[in-house]
Design a protein around this motif. Structure first.
Motif, PDB file in Angstrom:
ATOM      1  N   ARG A  81      -7.541  -0.660   2.643  1.00 46.34           N
ATOM      2  CA  ARG A  81      -8.140  -1.982   2.691  1.00 46.34           C
ATOM      3  C   ARG A  81      -8.083  -2.452   4.136  1.00 46.34           C
ATOM      4  O   ARG A  81      -7.041  -2.412   4.764  1.00 46.34           O
ATOM      5  CB  ARG A  81      -7.385  -2.983   1.795  1.00 46.34           C
ATOM      6  CG  ARG A  81      -7.378  -2.601   0.318  1.00 46.34           C
ATOM      7  CD  ARG A  81      -8.796  -2.661  -0.278  1.00 46.34           C
ATOM      8  NE  ARG A  81      -8.800  -2.378  -1.691  1.00 46.34           N
ATOM      9  CZ  ARG A  81      -8.973  -1.171  -2.236  1.00 46.34           C
ATOM     10  NH1 ARG A  81      -9.122  -0.117  -1.463  1.00 46.34           N
ATOM     11  NH2 ARG A  81      -9.000  -1.011  -3.534  1.00 46.34           N
ATOM     12  N   ASP A  82      -9.187  -2.888   4.636  1.00 44.70           N
ATOM     13  CA  ASP A  82      -9.293  -3.285   6.033  1.00 44.70           C
ATOM     14  C   ASP A  82      -8.579  -4.591   6.265  1.00 44.70           C
ATOM     15  O   ASP A  82      -8.623  -5.454   5.410  1.00 44.70           O
ATOM     16  CB  ASP A  82     -10.775  -3.427   6.375  1.00 44.70           C
ATOM     17  CG  ASP A  82     -11.142  -2.822   7.712  1.00 44.70           C
ATOM     18  OD1 ASP A  82     -12.312  -2.929   8.067  1.00 44.70           O
ATOM     19  OD2 ASP A  82     -10.277  -2.290   8.401  1.00 44.70           O
ATOM     20  N   PRO A  83      -7.953  -4.810   7.382  1.00 44.47           N
ATOM     21  CA  PRO A  83      -7.782  -3.949   8.542  1.00 44.47           C
ATOM     22  C   PRO A  83      -6.382  -3.371   8.659  1.00 44.47           C
ATOM     23  O   PRO A  83      -6.075  -2.715   9.632  1.00 44.47           O
ATOM     24  CB  PRO A  83      -8.033  -4.904   9.706  1.00 44.47           C
ATOM     25  CG  PRO A  83      -7.431  -6.197   9.232  1.00 44.47           C
ATOM     26  CD  PRO A  83      -7.669  -6.208   7.728  1.00 44.47           C
ATOM     27  N   GLY A  84      -5.530  -3.626   7.701  1.00 45.41           N
ATOM     28  CA  GLY A  84      -4.115  -3.329   7.869  1.00 45.41           C
ATOM     29  C   GLY A  84      -3.697  -1.926   7.535  1.00 45.41           C
ATOM     30  O   GLY A  84      -4.516  -1.055   7.282  1.00 45.41           O
ATOM     31  N   PRO A  85      -2.390  -1.727   7.488  1.00 49.57           N
ATOM     32  CA  PRO A  85      -1.862  -0.426   7.085  1.00 49.57           C
ATOM     33  C   PRO A  85      -2.254  -0.103   5.643  1.00 49.57           C
ATOM     34  O   PRO A  85      -2.620  -1.003   4.877  1.00 49.57           O
ATOM     35  CB  PRO A  85      -0.343  -0.597   7.195  1.00 49.57           C
ATOM     36  CG  PRO A  85      -0.084  -1.894   7.846  1.00 49.57           C
ATOM     37  CD  PRO A  85      -1.350  -2.687   7.786  1.00 49.57           C
ATOM     38  N   LEU A  86      -2.144   1.142   5.294  1.00 54.02           N
ATOM     39  CA  LEU A  86      -2.489   1.594   3.949  1.00 54.02           C
ATOM     40  C   LEU A  86      -1.533   1.014   2.917  1.00 54.02           C
ATOM     41  O   LEU A  86      -0.337   0.907   3.153  1.00 54.02           O
ATOM     42  CB  LEU A  86      -2.418   3.125   3.877  1.00 54.02           C
ATOM     43  CG  LEU A  86      -3.436   3.869   4.732  1.00 54.02           C
ATOM     44  CD1 LEU A  86      -3.043   5.333   4.873  1.00 54.02           C
ATOM     45  CD2 LEU A  86      -4.832   3.736   4.144  1.00 54.02           C
ATOM     46  N   TRP A  87      -2.069   0.665   1.763  1.00 54.54           N
ATOM     47  CA  TRP A  87      -1.266   0.371   0.591  1.00 54.54           C
ATOM     48  C   TRP A  87      -1.117   1.702  -0.136  1.00 54.54           C
ATOM     49  O   TRP A  87      -1.690   2.711   0.270  1.00 54.54           O
ATOM     50  CB  TRP A  87      -1.955  -0.631  -0.315  1.00 54.54           C
ATOM     51  CG  TRP A  87      -2.184  -1.979   0.302  1.00 54.54           C
ATOM     52  CD1 TRP A  87      -1.754  -2.434   1.514  1.00 54.54           C
ATOM     53  CD2 TRP A  87      -2.928  -3.048  -0.279  1.00 54.54           C
ATOM     54  NE1 TRP A  87      -2.176  -3.713   1.726  1.00 54.54           N
ATOM     55  CE2 TRP A  87      -2.893  -4.125   0.639  1.00 54.54           C
ATOM     56  CE3 TRP A  87      -3.617  -3.208  -1.469  1.00 54.54           C
ATOM     57  CZ2 TRP A  87      -3.531  -5.339   0.379  1.00 54.54           C
ATOM     58  CZ3 TRP A  87      -4.245  -4.417  -1.724  1.00 54.54           C
ATOM     59  CH2 TRP A  87      -4.191  -5.459  -0.813  1.00 54.54           C
ATOM     60  N   TRP A  88      -0.376   1.734  -1.238  1.00 56.21           N
ATOM     61  CA  TRP A  88      -0.129   2.990  -1.950  1.00 56.21           C
ATOM     62  C   TRP A  88      -0.206   2.748  -3.447  1.00 56.21           C
ATOM     63  O   TRP A  88      -0.043   1.616  -3.927  1.00 56.21           O
ATOM     64  CB  TRP A  88       1.238   3.562  -1.564  1.00 56.21           C
ATOM     65  CG  TRP A  88       1.287   3.850  -0.104  1.00 56.21           C
ATOM     66  CD1 TRP A  88       1.719   3.012   0.885  1.00 56.21           C
ATOM     67  CD2 TRP A  88       0.800   5.020   0.542  1.00 56.21           C
ATOM     68  NE1 TRP A  88       1.546   3.606   2.108  1.00 56.21           N
ATOM     69  CE2 TRP A  88       0.984   4.837   1.932  1.00 56.21           C
ATOM     70  CE3 TRP A  88       0.236   6.212   0.092  1.00 56.21           C
ATOM     71  CZ2 TRP A  88       0.626   5.795   2.870  1.00 56.21           C
ATOM     72  CZ3 TRP A  88      -0.116   7.174   1.024  1.00 56.21           C
ATOM     73  CH2 TRP A  88       0.076   6.956   2.391  1.00 56.21           C
ATOM     74  N   ALA A  89      -0.448   3.825  -4.186  1.00 55.64           N
ATOM     75  CA  ALA A  89      -0.446   3.772  -5.644  1.00 55.64           C
ATOM     76  C   ALA A  89      -0.036   5.136  -6.171  1.00 55.64           C
ATOM     77  O   ALA A  89      -0.360   6.162  -5.561  1.00 55.64           O
ATOM     78  CB  ALA A  89      -1.822   3.386  -6.182  1.00 55.64           C
ATOM     79  N   PRO A  90       0.675   5.167  -7.296  1.00 55.78           N
ATOM     80  CA  PRO A  90       1.096   6.450  -7.857  1.00 55.78           C
ATOM     81  C   PRO A  90      -0.096   7.281  -8.341  1.00 55.78           C
ATOM     82  O   PRO A  90      -1.048   6.742  -8.912  1.00 55.78           O
ATOM     83  CB  PRO A  90       1.981   6.067  -9.039  1.00 55.78           C
ATOM     84  CG  PRO A  90       2.323   4.634  -8.843  1.00 55.78           C
ATOM     85  CD  PRO A  90       1.219   4.037  -8.040  1.00 55.78           C
ATOM     86  N   TYR A  91      -0.015   8.576  -8.108  1.00 59.11           N
ATOM     87  CA  TYR A  91      -1.003   9.508  -8.653  1.00 59.11           C
ATOM     88  C   TYR A  91      -0.637   9.795 -10.096  1.00 59.11           C
ATOM     89  O   TYR A  91       0.465  10.272 -10.385  1.00 59.11           O
ATOM     90  CB  TYR A  91      -1.014  10.803  -7.836  1.00 59.11           C
ATOM     91  CG  TYR A  91      -1.906  11.870  -8.413  1.00 59.11           C
ATOM     92  CD1 TYR A  91      -3.272  11.671  -8.506  1.00 59.11           C
ATOM     93  CD2 TYR A  91      -1.386  13.076  -8.857  1.00 59.11           C
ATOM     94  CE1 TYR A  91      -4.105  12.645  -9.028  1.00 59.11           C
ATOM     95  CE2 TYR A  91      -2.201  14.066  -9.368  1.00 59.11           C
ATOM     96  CZ  TYR A  91      -3.562  13.846  -9.455  1.00 59.11           C
ATOM     97  OH  TYR A  91      -4.379  14.814  -9.983  1.00 59.11           O
ATOM     98  N   LEU A  92      -1.565   9.509 -11.006  1.00 54.33           N
ATOM     99  CA  LEU A  92      -1.335   9.699 -12.439  1.00 54.33           C
ATOM    100  C   LEU A  92      -2.296  10.717 -13.039  1.00 54.33           C
ATOM    101  O   LEU A  92      -2.520  10.716 -14.244  1.00 54.33           O
ATOM    102  CB  LEU A  92      -1.459   8.357 -13.172  1.00 54.33           C
ATOM    103  CG  LEU A  92      -0.520   7.247 -12.678  1.00 54.33           C
ATOM    104  CD1 LEU A  92      -0.828   5.931 -13.364  1.00 54.33           C
ATOM    105  CD2 LEU A  92       0.934   7.658 -12.880  1.00 54.33           C
TER     106      LEU A  92
END
Length: 192
Positions: A81-92
């Motif tokens: 999501r622009d412009p910041g650092p990456l967020w994360w989510a679990p791979y399911l």
């Protein structure tokens, strides 16, 4: 003679990737999945690994994610999501991935904050190229450069094709160097 710029490197590598045939890509993706499973097994079942869903002709595959998921406790995928650092989510699993901005595929919400990367022991990072010093050439948006400072103590491993592990790339002060490079034929390469 003047060294190529980052933009020139990007153009040349993306053109080269378009020339790789489906059989070669499939064999490379299988080799990377096997190597990822070995890296995950070295970390142990309680580990968290950050990886990525390949886009276009990037090396890697969902099979790589499945191999990691079978070896570690948790695989986190980036949410851009622009412009910041990456967020994360679990791979399911592959079925949980949905279309996202920038032509990516991501897990569905809920998302984890950028600081979740601090839980990872290993980050497998997409790249266009990496040089022998660990300088990584990304696509130029800076998402990973803004994120990697949050990955305290994690091993940073860029994933590229064998021909994309090069002698020298241009480097900017904000570039975060990799600890190693993973290639399909060469496996894991430490960098200087």
């Amino acid at each position: 003679m003047t060294s190529p710029t980052k933009s020139q490197w990007r153009t040349a590598i993306l053109a080269s990737r378009r020339e790789v045939d489906a059989a070669t890509r499939s064999a490379e993706d299988d080799a990377l999945a096997t190597a990822a499973a070995e890296l995950g097994a070295e970390l142990g079942p309680g580990a968290t690994v950050c990886a990525y869903v390949p886009v276009g002709r990037e090396p890697g595959s969902v099979a790589l994610l499945d191999a990691l998921a079978g070896a570690v406790e948790r695989v986190l995928l980036p949410v851009a999501r622009d412009p910041g650092p990456l967020w994360w989510a679990p791979y399911l699993g592959a079925d949980s991935l949905v279309p996202a901005p920038f032509g990516l595929k991501e897990p569905e919400p809920p998302f984890l904050p950028s600081s979740a990367v601090a839980d990872a022991a290993l980050l497998l990072i997409p790249a266009l190229a990496v040089d022998r010093r660990g300088v990584r050439l990304g696509r130029g948006a800076g998402f990973y450069d803004r994120t990697l400072a949050l990955a305290r103590g994690a091993r940073l491993v860029a994933v590229v094709r064998d021909s994309e592990f090069v002698e020298a790339l241009p480097e900017d002060p904000h570039d975060v160097r990799m600890h190693a490079v993973l290639t399909p034929r060469g496996g894991l390469h430490p960098v200087e």
